[in-house]
Design a protein around this motif. Structure first.
Motif, PDB file in Angstrom:
ATOM      1  N   SER A   1      69.761  14.656  84.910  1.00 43.28           N
ATOM      2  CA  SER A   1      70.777  15.159  83.981  1.00 43.28           C
ATOM      3  C   SER A   1      71.970  15.727  84.740  1.00 43.28           C
ATOM      4  CB  SER A   1      70.187  16.237  83.080  1.00 43.28           C
ATOM      5  OG  SER A   1      69.091  15.744  82.336  1.00 43.28           O
ATOM      6  N   THR A   2      71.705  16.375  85.857  1.00 46.08           N
ATOM      7  CA  THR A   2      72.778  16.963  86.651  1.00 46.08           C
ATOM      8  C   THR A   2      73.704  15.880  87.198  1.00 46.08           C
ATOM      9  OG1 THR A   2      71.371  18.826  87.264  1.00 46.08           O
ATOM     10  CG2 THR A   2      73.282  18.415  88.659  1.00 46.08           C
ATOM     11  N   LYS A   3      73.144  14.750  87.627  1.00 42.07           N
ATOM     12  CA  LYS A   3      73.963  13.654  88.150  1.00 42.07           C
ATOM     13  C   LYS A   3      74.830  13.041  87.052  1.00 42.07           C
ATOM     14  CE  LYS A   3      71.048  12.199  92.036  1.00 42.07           C
ATOM     15  NZ  LYS A   3      70.227  11.102  92.608  1.00 42.07           N
ATOM     16  N   SER A   4      74.241  12.748  85.907  1.00 42.77           N
ATOM     17  CA  SER A   4      75.014  12.124  84.836  1.00 42.77           C
ATOM     18  C   SER A   4      76.072  13.090  84.312  1.00 42.77           C
ATOM     19  CB  SER A   4      74.092  11.671  83.694  1.00 42.77           C
ATOM     20  OG  SER A   4      73.377  12.772  83.155  1.00 42.77           O
ATOM     21  N   ASP A   5      75.751  14.364  84.307  1.00 41.98           N
ATOM     22  CA  ASP A   5      76.680  15.402  83.913  1.00 41.98           C
ATOM     23  C   ASP A   5      77.898  15.407  84.837  1.00 41.98           C
ATOM     24  OD1 ASP A   5      77.022  17.524  82.054  1.00 41.98           O
ATOM     25  OD2 ASP A   5      76.664  18.949  83.659  1.00 41.98           O
ATOM     26  N   ALA A   6      77.630  15.332  86.140  1.00 40.77           N
ATOM     27  CA  ALA A   6      78.709  15.322  87.130  1.00 40.77           C
ATOM     28  C   ALA A   6      79.568  14.070  86.993  1.00 40.77           C
ATOM     29  CB  ALA A   6      78.122  15.421  88.533  1.00 40.77           C
ATOM     30  N   GLN A   7      78.939  12.947  86.695  1.00 37.94           N
ATOM     31  CA  GLN A   7      79.697  11.708  86.529  1.00 37.94           C
ATOM     32  C   GLN A   7      80.701  11.829  85.382  1.00 37.94           C
ATOM     33  OE1 GLN A   7      76.380   9.051  86.093  1.00 37.94           O
ATOM     34  NE2 GLN A   7      76.359   8.458  88.263  1.00 37.94           N
ATOM     35  N   GLU A   8      80.295  12.452  84.290  1.00 37.63           N
ATOM     36  CA  GLU A   8      81.194  12.632  83.154  1.00 37.63           C
ATOM     37  C   GLU A   8      82.379  13.515  83.531  1.00 37.63           C
ATOM     38  OE1 GLU A   8      80.427  13.655  78.568  1.00 37.63           O
ATOM     39  OE2 GLU A   8      80.054  15.363  79.909  1.00 37.63           O
ATOM     40  N   THR A   9      82.089  14.642  84.176  1.00 33.40           N
ATOM     41  CA  THR A   9      83.153  15.559  84.571  1.00 33.40           C
ATOM     42  C   THR A   9      84.131  14.902  85.534  1.00 33.40           C
ATOM     43  OG1 THR A   9      81.794  17.536  84.210  1.00 33.40           O
ATOM     44  CG2 THR A   9      83.637  17.747  85.737  1.00 33.40           C
TER      45      THR A   9
END
Length: 460
Positions: free
Chosen positions: A369-377
């Protein structure tokens, strides 16, 4: 879009900040990235939020290490944004700032008696046993019987560390002061409580199985705490992990009493919610209310209460983020208001300010979740850069301008090379004891070793 190289500051060197930096470094932007961390050591909750005997620490740290060792992301440790330099000042030197400060304090538990002195937050206890430099060096471990409220992996970690014999923790990187404290503990029984049923607990299968392999510690689960409804059956049918968890809990239900011979026990209670911590001046017990499933996996109270004699209570009901001075903050949700990572103040986007990780979405989800979150940001940051709306409010010189300011203020900031020095120091301490590492707790020693300065060798 500006023709000069963009300067981006990332606040917080835990997984969220490191993954965001990595994704940004691989974007099509010409960008210089500076990663700021308030501690002299990187990795955030991976170093200071996971039990020392956790088997996945090495794999996660190795992945983060491999990102930072490349050298294209500059690490600046021992810098507290908000005091050493303000967020406003930071934006004078950087075109964009990403806040990834995570969540490291305890969510509240609002029940009577929770303010008694032997009621503790799990996050505080975890920070103590992980050797966080900003926490006390001792912990009051006087209770024989302990309650842990919550059924996530943090609750399991807390219960396991409390119940595990210190000799079995010694081979890990547990700090010396923590091991000494745990050796004085008289604990015999740790009770974990969850308000819903076995299909709704948040344990992961691997962590739950580990609990059954702790030497001289029995795991006890009670048949009266077991129940399934239609929502539970659907959860088991749709999730392999849920099925594995319920199977493991069921195996413990059917243990024979004569097989429970350990000197310490971890009890897992379900379908019970905390109603009150008992005691006038000190914790003397905890009152739990029996709950019942409603068909969809939710529960309601039954009005039936059970009192358990305990002398300490640990609440592991979730983490909460802390505000960063100068940034907007939602006090109810404990997050920075944002739209897909773009920080908002009073409903309007703050140009050049972003959030990622738990400070963005709340303390849910794991590394994926942290990786996909960072990708969005980062996707939105890149979009803003290409639209030409990122620009520092001052000279925009990045670290070339900011580091001299920190030096002028006497901030003893550290670097990636400094972390390599500190890591080598900890590994050498461990080798002398036949262990992989001995973690340094004392902040002054951490800083001095990282800066290759003289120090007295104090570890905690």
């Amino acid at each position: 879009m500006t023709e000069r190289q963009l300067n981006v500051a990332v606040i917080g060197a835990g997984p969220a900040g490191i993954y965001a930096s990595d994704i940004l470094s691989k974007s099509k932007l010409d960008v210089a990235i500076d990663l700021f961390e308030r501690l002299p050591a990187p990795y955030g909750l991976v170093r200071y939020g996971v039990a020392p005997d956790h088997p996945r620490i090495k794999a996660i740290i190795t992945a983060l290490y491999n990102i930072l060792k490349r050298g294209d992301i500059k690490l600046h440790g021992n810098v507290n944004i908000g005091t050493d330099v303000t967020l406003q000042e930071l934006h004078q030197y950087y075109d964009a700032v990403i806040i990834s400060t995570g969540a490291d304090r305890d969510a509240p538990l609002e029940i009577p008696g929770v303010d008694l002195p032997e009621c503790y937050g799990a996050a505080d206890f975890v920070s103590w046993y992980d050797g966080h430099p900003d926490y006390p060096r001792t912990w009051p471990l006087k209770a024989k019987e302990i309650a842990v409220i919550g059924v996530g992996n943090v609750a399991l970690d807390v219960a396991r560390v409390l119940a595990k014999h210190p000799d079995d923790l010694h081979p890990t990187e547990i700090p010396a002061n923590v091991e000494a404290g745990l050796r004085e503990s008289p604990v015999t029984d740790v009770h974990i409580f969850g308000r819903r049923g076995p299909a709704q607990v948040k344990f992961t299968p691997m962590e739950l199985r580990e609990l059954g392999h702790v030497p001289d510690v029995d795991v006890v689960v009670y048949p009266e705490d077991f129940d399934y409804d239609d929502g539970s059956e659907a959860a088991i049918a749709s999730s392999k992990m849920t099925k594995q968890v319920t199977e493991q809990l069921t195996n413990w239900v059917f243990q024979e009493p004569e097989d429970l011979t350990a000197s310490r026990r971890i009890h897992i209670h379900m379908l019970q919610q905390p109603a009150e911590v008992l005691g006038s001046e000190h914790v003397e017990g905890i009152r739990m209310e029996r709950t019942e499933l409603q068909g969809d996996g939710s529960v309601r109270g039954t009005g039936e209460f059970i009192d358990y004699p305990v002398q300490a209570v640990y609440r592991a009901v979730g983490y909460a983020s802390q505000p960063l001075e100068g940034a907007p903050f939602n006090e109810n949700r404990h997050v920075i208001p944002n739209e897909a990572g773009r920080v908002q103040r009073d409903g309007k986007v703050v140009d050049g300010l972003y959030a990622t990780g738990w400070i963005k979405r709340g303390p849910i989800g794991l590394i994926g979740s942290t990786k996909s979150d960072a990708q969005e940001t980062i996707a939105n940051l890149v979009e803003d850069a290409e639209a030409g709306i990122l620009e520092a409010t001052g000279p925009g010189t990045g670290a070339d301008g900011l580091l001299p300011l920190l030096e002028k203020r006497g901030v003893r900031y550290t670097s990636w090379h400094g972390w390599e020095l500190l890591e080598a120091y900890e590994m050498a301490l461990g080798k002398a004891e036949g262990r992989e590492r001995v973690k340094v707790v004392e902040r002054e020693t951490m800083t001095a070793v990282s800066r290759d300065e003289p120090h007295d060798g104090k570890l905690y």
